[in-house]
Design a protein around this motif. Structure first.
Motif, PDB file in Angstrom:
ATOM      1  N   UNK A 134     -26.941 -35.735  75.790  1.00 45.95           N
ATOM      2  CA  UNK A 134     -27.873 -34.640  76.043  1.00 45.95           C
ATOM      3  C   UNK A 134     -27.217 -33.313  75.668  1.00 45.95           C
ATOM      4  N   UNK A 135     -27.887 -32.529  74.848  1.00 46.18           N
ATOM      5  CA  UNK A 135     -27.377 -31.218  74.446  1.00 46.18           C
ATOM      6  C   UNK A 135     -27.559 -30.195  75.566  1.00 46.18           C
ATOM      7  N   UNK A 136     -28.461 -30.461  76.496  1.00 43.82           N
ATOM      8  CA  UNK A 136     -28.715 -29.517  77.590  1.00 43.82           C
ATOM      9  C   UNK A 136     -27.634 -29.575  78.671  1.00 43.82           C
ATOM     10  N   UNK A 137     -27.281 -30.775  79.132  1.00 45.34           N
ATOM     11  CA  UNK A 137     -26.320 -30.895  80.239  1.00 45.34           C
ATOM     12  C   UNK A 137     -25.027 -31.610  79.856  1.00 45.34           C
ATOM     13  N   UNK A 138     -24.966 -32.196  78.654  1.00 41.15           N
ATOM     14  CA  UNK A 138     -23.767 -32.869  78.190  1.00 41.15           C
ATOM     15  C   UNK A 138     -23.611 -34.310  78.664  1.00 41.15           C
ATOM     16  N   UNK A 139     -24.579 -34.807  79.421  1.00 46.89           N
ATOM     17  CA  UNK A 139     -24.498 -36.180  79.920  1.00 46.89           C
ATOM     18  C   UNK A 139     -24.575 -37.183  78.777  1.00 46.89           C
ATOM     19  N   UNK A 140     -23.840 -38.263  78.926  1.00 49.14           N
ATOM     20  CA  UNK A 140     -23.895 -39.373  77.989  1.00 49.14           C
ATOM     21  C   UNK A 140     -24.469 -40.556  78.754  1.00 49.14           C
ATOM     22  N   UNK A 141     -25.480 -41.196  78.185  1.00 49.79           N
ATOM     23  CA  UNK A 141     -26.123 -42.321  78.854  1.00 49.79           C
ATOM     24  C   UNK A 141     -26.511 -43.360  77.823  1.00 49.79           C
ATOM     25  N   UNK A 142     -26.756 -44.562  78.301  1.00 47.82           N
ATOM     26  CA  UNK A 142     -27.176 -45.617  77.382  1.00 47.82           C
ATOM     27  C   UNK A 142     -28.442 -46.283  77.900  1.00 47.82           C
TER      28      UNK A 142
END
Length: 76
Positions: free
Chosen positions: A8-16
């Motif tokens: 996510x470019x907004x919060x930096x979270x990485x998810x799958x």
């Protein structure tokens, strides 16, 4: 169904998430902030057989493997 990784470019979270090949690059909301500015990441693959790396690992091999033949370390 393949597992894809997104950032996510907004919060930096990485998810799958599991998605079809057809949906892989479609927009998907962030699982953390629900933002819509996400992008699919290029993920590395790691495969092992009996605890021994067989794909996607740069460690655990011998220097002879880089030439396409693992005869020196008994791999292939």
């Amino acid at each position: 169904m393949p597992l894809y990784e997104y950032k996510c470019a907004d919060c930096g979270a990485v998810f799958d998430t599991f998605r079809s090949f057809k949906e892989a690059d479609d927009p998907i909301p962030c699982k953390t902030c629900r933002g819509v500015h996400t992008r699919r990441l290029l993920s590395r693959v790691f495969a092992s057989v009996d605890g021994r790396a067989v794909s996607g690992s740069s460690s655990g091999g011998c220097s002879g493997c880089s030439g396409g033949s693992c005869a020196g370390c008994g791999g292939h």
